[in-house]
Design an enzyme around this catalytic site. Structure first.
Site, short mmCIF file in Angstrom:
data_model
loop_
_atom_site.label_atom_id
_atom_site.label_comp_id
_atom_site.label_asym_id
_atom_site.label_seq_id
_atom_site.Cartn_x
_atom_site.Cartn_y
_atom_site.Cartn_z
N GLU A 43 9.94 -70.56 -4.53
CA GLU A 43 11.24 -70.88 -5.14
C GLU A 43 11.08 -72.00 -6.15
O GLU A 43 10.36 -72.98 -5.90
CB GLU A 43 12.19 -71.31 -4.03
CG GLU A 43 13.60 -70.84 -4.21
CD GLU A 43 13.73 -69.32 -4.12
OE1 GLU A 43 13.73 -68.66 -5.19
OE2 GLU A 43 13.83 -68.80 -3.00
N ASP A 46 8.96 -70.14 -10.79
CA ASP A 46 8.76 -69.21 -11.93
C ASP A 46 8.80 -69.94 -13.27
O ASP A 46 7.97 -69.68 -14.14
CB ASP A 46 9.72 -68.01 -11.88
CG ASP A 46 11.20 -68.34 -11.90
OD1 ASP A 46 11.56 -69.54 -11.86
OD2 ASP A 46 12.01 -67.39 -11.98
N SER A 137 22.87 -60.50 -8.51
CA SER A 137 23.74 -59.41 -8.99
C SER A 137 23.70 -59.35 -10.52
O SER A 137 23.79 -58.26 -11.08
CB SER A 137 25.17 -59.59 -8.49
OG SER A 137 25.68 -60.84 -8.91
N ASP A 182 13.90 -62.97 -11.04
CA ASP A 182 14.93 -62.02 -10.60
C ASP A 182 14.81 -60.70 -11.35
O ASP A 182 14.93 -59.62 -10.77
CB ASP A 182 16.33 -62.61 -10.85
CG ASP A 182 16.50 -63.97 -10.19
OD1 ASP A 182 15.69 -64.31 -9.30
OD2 ASP A 182 17.44 -64.70 -10.56
C1 GLA Z 1 17.32 -68.42 -9.80
C2 GLA Z 1 16.65 -68.08 -11.13
C3 GLA Z 1 15.20 -67.67 -10.92
C4 GLA Z 1 14.44 -68.72 -10.09
C5 GLA Z 1 15.24 -69.07 -8.84
C6 GLA Z 1 14.62 -70.20 -8.07
O1 GLA Z 1 17.40 -67.28 -9.00
O2 GLA Z 1 17.33 -67.01 -11.75
O3 GLA Z 1 14.55 -67.48 -12.17
O4 GLA Z 1 14.15 -69.85 -10.85
O5 GLA Z 1 16.58 -69.43 -9.13
O6 GLA Z 1 13.39 -69.81 -7.56
#
Ligand code: GLA
Length: 399
Positions: A43, A46, A137, A182
């Site tokens: 988490e 990215d 979503s 995501d």
């Molecule tokens: C959100 C962002 C992702 C990522 C997460 C944390 O979901 O859209 O790109 O950074 O937070 O891991």
């Protein structure tokens, strides 16, 4: 508990095709589906060029679509206010579209911006991905459009490129400074597997078998049903903090700090940046560890890795909140093998890995703890790793 089979894709597709005919006159050219996601581990890594391990949810955004030759983009959602948003593709502009329509319109804009020969379309969406629950979503909405346009306009772009276009839409058109996890999960996941993502080279992603059923395990998603407003600004601030730390360390990104050099880096960084760096470096290591355990077929070994990930997000990265912390504590107290918040944080959802047969006990325990703390009851789903974005077979009656 909300089981996944409740939404049979074929009957949802029949319904969406009927609605499409009623709204736009005539059948869609095709139907596409793109899922939401949960991230197992990795988490806030990215946008640091690091690693993540998301899986697709069985919950999808279904899209009935038909190309148009007049350059109009007409958008309708079963979850919207009933109105059709009518836009001109040539006039799409990041400041011109607000609300949910910015996500699909942004994808068409990003495809055009990247030089792809795209025109208009009639699009009807119907989604089972919970909104505001940290289950992506918006990525599902974007990626459904990306795969549909890829087919409708014969683009034949690779999955990671479609994900990059969808991320560009979210960053530049919808104004959310997210990383690529995501969108990669929504496009590139496969059923029965988690996606080992290297955000520096998304094209090199790997599928990692994630056999919950075979190991007598279940994965719960606990939607806390809270979303704290500080989310958006705080996400951008954390991202900026990581970039500043990397610059101070003379690195392209925090991904380039080896674990062996972490202690030295922590000594020289400003106090407010050190915990962020500690989280990112240890979280990347947790992804590597989780992938090794899954490759050995030991799904239960994921439990302590998830729980350690939550502690790091709570104490170092500080993106958990009372509700997610309580869901984790209550799930662990009721016997979950591991639990953590998933997604960006400040509310949203928690995942809990449990033995088969323990789902209800864990669910009841979390719900009771929420009641005692005066929180709204959480929504609890039992999920399996599902397929990424795909085209559906034509509905019966139009074959
Ligand atoms: C959100 C962002 C992702 C990522 C997460 C944390 O979901 O859209 O790109 O950074 O937070 O891991």
């Amino acid at each position: 508990m909300n089981q996944t089979l409740e939404w049979d894709e074929d009957s949802r597709a029949e319904r969406a095709a009927d609605t499409f005919r009623r709204l736009f006159g005539g059948p869609p050219d095709g139907m596409w589906a793109a899922p939401g996601r949960v991230n197992l581990i990795g988490e806030h890594t990215d946008y640091n060029d690091g690693f993540a391990l998301p899986m697709a949810l069985p919950h999808t955004t279904l899209l009935a679509a038909r190309a148009r030759t007049d350059g109009r983009l007409r958008l309708h959602s079963a979850q919207g206010d009933g109105r059709i948003t009518d836009l001109a593709v040539a006039a799409l502009d990041p400041d011109a579209v607000t609300g949910w329509a910015a996500y699909p319109a942004g994808v068409v804009w990003a495809l055009a911006e990247a030089g792809h020969p795209v025109g208009g379309a009639d699009l009807h969406f119907d989604s089972t991905v919970p909104t505001g629950a940290g289950l992506s979503s918006s990525a599902a909405l974007e990626c459904a459009v990306a795969v549909a346009y890829d087919d409708l306009y014969g683009l034949r772009l690779p999955g990671p490129e479609l994900a990059r276009i969808a991320q560009r839409a979210e960053n530049a058109f919808a104004g959310v400074p997210c990383g690529i996890m995501d969108q990669m999960a929504s496009v590139c996941c496969t059923a029965g597997a988690a996606l080992h993502l290297d955000a520096r080279s998304p094209q090199d992603h790997r599928q990692v078998p994630f056999d919950l059923q075979g190991q007598g395990l279940r994965l719960l998603v606990i939607d806390t049903r809270v979303s704290h407003d500080l989310g958006d600004g705080a996400y951008a601030a954390l991202r900026a903090g990581c970039e500043r730390a990397a610059a101070l360390l003379g690195l392209p990104a925090l991904r380039d700090l080896p674990p062996g050099e972490l202690a030295r880096a922590l000594r020289i960084l400003p106090a407010e940046l050190a915990p962020l760096v500690r989280h990112v470096v240890t979280e990347n290591a947790r992804v590597a560890e989780a992938v090794s355990r899954l490759r050995e077929g030991d799904v239960a070994a994921l439990g302590p890795i998830l729980t350690a990930g939550h502690a790091s997000l709570r104490d170092d990265y500080r993106v958990s909140c009372p509700e997610t912390d309580l869901a984790v504590t209550a799930a662990l107290g009721a016997g979950a093998l591991g639990a953590r918040m998933t997604g960006g944080g400040f509310g949203g959802s928690v995942i809990a890995l449990v033995e088969a047969g323990q789902e209800d006990a864990v669910g009841v325990s979390v719900t009771t703890a929420f009641g005692a703390a005066g929180h709204r009851p959480p929504r609890i789903l039992c999920v399996t790793p599902a397929a990424g974005a795909h085209r559906l077979a034509p509905p019966l009656g139009t074959r």
